[in-house]
Motif scaffolding. Structure first.
Motif, PDB file in Angstrom:
ATOM      1  N   PHE A   1       4.967  11.290   5.624  1.00 51.57           N
ATOM      2  CA  PHE A   1       4.910  10.140   4.716  1.00 51.57           C
ATOM      3  C   PHE A   1       4.074  10.479   3.489  1.00 51.57           C
ATOM      4  CE2 PHE A   1       2.453   6.544   3.094  1.00 51.57           C
ATOM      5  CZ  PHE A   1       3.473   5.683   2.713  1.00 51.57           C
ATOM      6  N   THR A   2       4.609  10.153   2.313  1.00 51.51           N
ATOM      7  CA  THR A   2       3.852  10.235   1.073  1.00 51.51           C
ATOM      8  C   THR A   2       3.846   8.856   0.440  1.00 51.51           C
ATOM      9  OG1 THR A   2       4.681  12.496   0.747  1.00 51.51           O
ATOM     10  CG2 THR A   2       3.582  11.454  -1.110  1.00 51.51           C
ATOM     11  N   GLY A   3       2.661   8.354   0.112  1.00 47.56           N
ATOM     12  CA  GLY A   3       2.594   7.029  -0.497  1.00 47.56           C
ATOM     13  C   GLY A   3       1.179   6.487  -0.517  1.00 47.56           C
ATOM     14  N   SER A   4       1.084   5.172  -0.523  1.00 42.64           N
ATOM     15  CA  SER A   4      -0.207   4.514  -0.667  1.00 42.64           C
ATOM     16  C   SER A   4      -0.991   4.527   0.644  1.00 42.64           C
ATOM     17  CB  SER A   4      -0.008   3.062  -1.113  1.00 42.64           C
ATOM     18  OG  SER A   4       0.612   2.311  -0.079  1.00 42.64           O
ATOM     19  N   ILE A   5      -2.292   4.330   0.528  1.00 39.59           N
ATOM     20  CA  ILE A   5      -3.163   4.291   1.697  1.00 39.59           C
ATOM     21  C   ILE A   5      -2.788   3.117   2.605  1.00 39.59           C
ATOM     22  CG2 ILE A   5      -5.558   3.931   2.461  1.00 39.59           C
ATOM     23  CD1 ILE A   5      -6.417   5.423  -0.101  1.00 39.59           C
TER      24      ILE A   5
ATOM     25  N   ILE B   1       2.183  13.629   9.236  1.00 36.14           N
ATOM     26  CA  ILE B   1       1.425  14.078   8.071  1.00 36.14           C
ATOM     27  C   ILE B   1       1.436  12.920   7.083  1.00 36.14           C
ATOM     28  CG2 ILE B   1       1.594  15.497   5.984  1.00 36.14           C
ATOM     29  CD1 ILE B   1       1.993  17.907   7.665  1.00 36.14           C
ATOM     30  N   LEU B   2       0.274  12.576   6.582  1.00 36.91           N
ATOM     31  CA  LEU B   2       0.141  11.529   5.582  1.00 36.91           C
ATOM     32  C   LEU B   2      -0.391  12.141   4.292  1.00 36.91           C
ATOM     33  CD1 LEU B   2      -1.588   8.691   7.677  1.00 36.91           C
ATOM     34  CD2 LEU B   2       0.850   8.970   7.216  1.00 36.91           C
ATOM     35  N   GLU B   3       0.380  12.024   3.212  1.00 36.99           N
ATOM     36  CA  GLU B   3      -0.064  12.458   1.892  1.00 36.99           C
ATOM     37  C   GLU B   3      -0.304  11.198   1.075  1.00 36.99           C
ATOM     38  OE1 GLU B   3      -0.885  15.394   1.160  1.00 36.99           O
ATOM     39  OE2 GLU B   3      -0.003  16.499   2.815  1.00 36.99           O
ATOM     40  N   LEU B   4      -1.570  10.848   0.902  1.00 35.97           N
ATOM     41  CA  LEU B   4      -1.922   9.559   0.326  1.00 35.97           C
ATOM     42  C   LEU B   4      -2.505   9.723  -1.088  1.00 35.97           C
ATOM     43  CD1 LEU B   4      -3.344   8.058   3.641  1.00 35.97           C
ATOM     44  CD2 LEU B   4      -1.002   8.002   2.780  1.00 35.97           C
ATOM     45  N   GLY B   5      -3.660   9.176  -1.351  1.00 33.11           N
ATOM     46  CA  GLY B   5      -4.184   9.252  -2.718  1.00 33.11           C
ATOM     47  C   GLY B   5      -5.650   8.897  -2.769  1.00 33.11           C
ATOM     48  N   GLY B   6      -5.977   7.925  -3.596  1.00 33.97           N
ATOM     49  CA  GLY B   6      -7.371   7.532  -3.773  1.00 33.97           C
ATOM     50  C   GLY B   6      -7.839   7.817  -5.184  1.00 33.97           C
ATOM     51  N   LYS B   7      -9.130   7.655  -5.393  1.00 37.21           N
ATOM     52  CA  LYS B   7      -9.702   7.816  -6.730  1.00 37.21           C
ATOM     53  C   LYS B   7     -10.294   9.225  -6.869  1.00 37.21           C
ATOM     54  CE  LYS B   7     -11.703   4.329  -8.782  1.00 37.21           C
ATOM     55  NZ  LYS B   7     -10.641   3.985  -9.768  1.00 37.21           N
TER      56      LYS B   7
ATOM     57  N   GLY C   1      -2.306  25.557   0.857  1.00 37.77           N
ATOM     58  CA  GLY C   1      -1.843  24.268   1.359  1.00 37.77           C
ATOM     59  C   GLY C   1      -2.314  23.137   0.462  1.00 37.77           C
ATOM     60  N   PHE C   2      -1.550  22.048   0.477  1.00 36.69           N
ATOM     61  CA  PHE C   2      -1.931  20.844  -0.261  1.00 36.69           C
ATOM     62  C   PHE C   2      -1.998  19.669   0.700  1.00 36.69           C
ATOM     63  CE2 PHE C   2      -0.300  16.898  -2.215  1.00 36.69           C
ATOM     64  CZ  PHE C   2      -1.391  16.614  -3.017  1.00 36.69           C
ATOM     65  N   GLY C   3      -3.074  18.917   0.642  1.00 36.87           N
ATOM     66  CA  GLY C   3      -3.205  17.746   1.497  1.00 36.87           C
ATOM     67  C   GLY C   3      -4.568  17.106   1.346  1.00 36.87           C
ATOM     68  N   GLY C   4      -4.712  15.935   1.927  1.00 42.31           N
ATOM     69  CA  GLY C   4      -5.947  15.183   1.801  1.00 42.31           C
ATOM     70  C   GLY C   4      -6.854  15.314   3.001  1.00 42.31           C
ATOM     71  N   ILE C   5      -7.899  14.513   2.971  1.00 46.43           N
ATOM     72  CA  ILE C   5      -8.867  14.459   4.059  1.00 46.43           C
ATOM     73  C   ILE C   5      -9.365  13.022   4.148  1.00 46.43           C
ATOM     74  CG2 ILE C   5     -10.730  15.189   2.493  1.00 46.43           C
ATOM     75  CD1 ILE C   5     -12.098  16.508   4.892  1.00 46.43           C
ATOM     76  N   GLY C   6      -9.579  12.551   5.378  1.00 44.99           N
ATOM     77  CA  GLY C   6     -10.021  11.162   5.527  1.00 44.99           C
ATOM     78  C   GLY C   6      -8.965  10.192   5.028  1.00 44.99           C
TER      79      GLY C   6
ATOM     80  N   SER D   1      -7.618   9.997   2.210  1.00 44.02           N
ATOM     81  CA  SER D   1      -6.655  10.554   1.252  1.00 44.02           C
ATOM     82  C   SER D   1      -5.525  11.315   1.938  1.00 44.02           C
ATOM     83  CB  SER D   1      -7.366  11.460   0.242  1.00 44.02           C
ATOM     84  OG  SER D   1      -8.009  12.548   0.866  1.00 44.02           O
ATOM     85  N   GLY D   2      -5.577  11.418   3.270  1.00 43.35           N
ATOM     86  CA  GLY D   2      -4.440  12.017   3.953  1.00 43.35           C
ATOM     87  C   GLY D   2      -4.784  12.803   5.189  1.00 43.35           C
ATOM     88  N   ILE D   3      -3.736  13.201   5.896  1.00 37.92           N
ATOM     89  CA  ILE D   3      -3.848  14.007   7.114  1.00 37.92           C
ATOM     90  C   ILE D   3      -2.816  15.117   7.032  1.00 37.92           C
ATOM     91  CG2 ILE D   3      -3.544  14.022   9.627  1.00 37.92           C
ATOM     92  CD1 ILE D   3      -4.206  11.013   9.589  1.00 37.92           C
ATOM     93  N   GLY D   4      -3.252  16.370   7.189  1.00 38.53           N
ATOM     94  CA  GLY D   4      -2.323  17.495   7.221  1.00 38.53           C
ATOM     95  C   GLY D   4      -2.058  18.101   5.856  1.00 38.53           C
ATOM     96  N   GLN D   5      -1.427  19.268   5.859  1.00 44.00           N
ATOM     97  CA  GLN D   5      -1.127  20.002   4.634  1.00 44.00           C
ATOM     98  C   GLN D   5       0.313  20.502   4.635  1.00 44.00           C
ATOM     99  OE1 GLN D   5      -4.038  23.228   4.353  1.00 44.00           O
ATOM    100  NE2 GLN D   5      -5.214  22.015   2.912  1.00 44.00           N
ATOM    101  N   TYR D   6       0.821  20.729   3.435  1.00 39.18           N
ATOM    102  CA  TYR D   6       2.113  21.396   3.289  1.00 39.18           C
ATOM    103  C   TYR D   6       2.131  22.192   1.992  1.00 39.18           C
ATOM    104  CZ  TYR D   6       4.106  17.787   0.065  1.00 39.18           C
ATOM    105  OH  TYR D   6       4.391  16.951  -0.976  1.00 39.18           O
TER     106      TYR D   6
END
Length: 454
Positions: free
Chosen positions: A185-189, A207-213, A398-403, A405-410
């Motif tokens: 999933f890619t999108g909002s928190i 895998i969650l690719e989210l965002g944040g500030k 890899g690209f991905g967040g933490i906390g 801002s996301g879980i996992g990388q791709y």
């Protein structure tokens, strides 16, 4: 065909085992690449209709990156699929150990509207490389791109292998009620939390690719003019509708005025000749109105204008002095840049660490000491020193967040790893069978165990 029947078809297809073969995966990667090349102009047209993206920006941020990723997978797939030999401990002699990457199975890919081509195909490439089947759900907010994605997929893949489900919230809810083997999933928190909740009911990996500030720090040793140029690039790309866009700037008080001057100069230089002809629009009226409400006219030092008719918000700078203001507590996702002054770099570290961990952080400095301090003490998904955004273009990382801002990388090999399970195998040989592990246990065996296992 309803969603449940489609997933059943994909499960039957997956069990047949065609996707396990290197030749099958390679053929479909090549087919996807060729179809994207064939439909390049159609993709550009769809991106212009949905987001007013120019041909240049469409290729640079969407089509080109997807083609580069496909080519990287084509080049490296055979190597990634090989069994990876690992050392075996002496206590298990004689044996060999290796890791075999097996496909996860039926994958759901849920893509957002801001990069509606890139963020559909990039994870799909990993799904194909990994030997899976896939159900793709594009965003309803970008209907023209959703349509072209469906046309591309249907022209080269059977629905048992890769299928597209179009629609809005209703279709999203139906998909999330089904049992998949993996969800990307890619999108909002806020929606990411819902996806995680739904996935938990079936213990589905995600895998969650989210965002944040995502913060930008400008330290007093920075090359200020170049910093202004690169931050302006990162902030206005796709009209700021980028999950890793520099959300706000923390800047040394002594250089704030000069940075603002340079930033304004570059915005004017970027657009003075085409009068914002190549500047994207905000995706829809709802998001346009949300962003407009973030602009405090009393704090605007440049810009602040917008066209409601065309859904365009022009690049804007706000000198902010209140960390509790609305704009500092909401992801902007638009071309507005709040700037906050600091006197000591420790203030930046303290503020960033008091907030949810961001997807990206950008630091502009020529001090290796400051660079090391920020990297060590601030937690974030990834980022750049002396630039913005470009770390995501390197498919060797890899690209991905933490906390939050996301879980996992791709990206690159990380995509192959994301869509596969590293199955650990130990092969024991029969010509020797050490007796020390078997009953009856005694002192002699105890000494041998302690000798070998320590």
């Amino acid at each position: 065909m309803n969603i449940s029947d489609l997933i059943k078809l994909q499960k039957e297809f997956f069990i047949k085992g065609d996707t396990l073969e290197y030749s099958f995966r390679l053929k479909n990667l090549v087919s996807l690449r060729n179809e994207i090349l064939k439909r390049e102009k159609d993709i550009e047209e769809a991106l212009y209709k949905d987001l007013r993206k120019s041909s240049f920006e469409s290729y640079m941020t969407e089509i080109g990156l997807v083609l580069e990723e496909i080519n990287y997978h084509i080049k490296n797939l055979k190597k990634w699929m090989k069994k990876k030999k690992v050392r075996t401990s002496i206590s298990q002699f004689p044996a060999r150990s290796y890791i075999y990457h097996e496909p996860l199975g039926i994958c759901l890919i849920m893509a957002p509207w801001n990069y509606p081509i890139n963020l559909v195909f990039m994870p799909l490439i990993g799904a194909i490389s990994g030997g899976n089947t896939a159900v793709i759900k594009p965003s309803a907010y970008a209907p023209n791109c959703s349509n072209i994605v469906r046309e591309i997929i249907e022209s080269i893949f059977c629905k048992e292998y890769v299928a597209v489900i179009e629609g809005g919230r209703k279709e999203n809810e139906k998909l999330l009620e089904e049992k998949f083997d993996f969800i990307f999933f890619t999108g909002s928190i806020s929606v990411g939390k819902l996806v995680m909740e739904k996935a938990s009911k079936n213990l589905t990996p995600i895998i969650l690719e989210l965002g944040g500030k995502s913060p930008t720090i400008i330290e007093k040793t920075a090359d200020l003019k170049l910093a202004a140029k690169r931050i302006a690039f990162g902030k206005i790309l796709n009209a700021g509708q980028t999950c890793v866009a520099p959300d706000y700037v923390l800047i040394d008080k002594s250089i704030c005025q000069l940075f603002t001057k340079y930033y304004v100069e570059y915005i004017k230089e970027f657009f003075e000749n085409d009068d914002y002809k190549n500047f994207p629009k905000i995706i829809n009226k709802k998001h346009f109105n949300r962003i407009i409400k973030l602009i405090d006219s009393e704090k605007v030092v440049f810009g602040g204008e917008y066209s409601e008719e065309n859904l365009i918000i022009y690049p804007t700078i706000i000198h902010e002095n209140d960390f509790n203001s609305r704009i500092m507590n909401e992801e902007i996702f638009g071309p507005i840049l709040p700037i906050i002054e600091y006197e000591d770099i420790e203030e930046c570290i303290e503020y960033i660490n008091s907030k949810p961990r961001p997807l990206a952080l950008y630091l502009f400095t020529n001090s290796s000491e400051i660079e090391e301090k920020i990297i060590k003490r601030c937690s974030y998904g990834g980022g750049c020193i002396n630039d913005t955004l470009v770390h995501i273009t390197n498919n060797k990382m890899g690209f991905g967040g933490i906390g939050e801002s996301g879980i996992g990388q791709y990206h690159g090999e990380k995509s192959f790893e994301a869509f596969t399970h590293p199955k650990a195998i130990m092969k024991k040989f029969n010509w020797l069978d050490l007796p020390m592990r078997y009953h009856p246990y005694n002192e002699k065996k105890s000494k041998l165990v302690r000798f070998f296992i320590k």
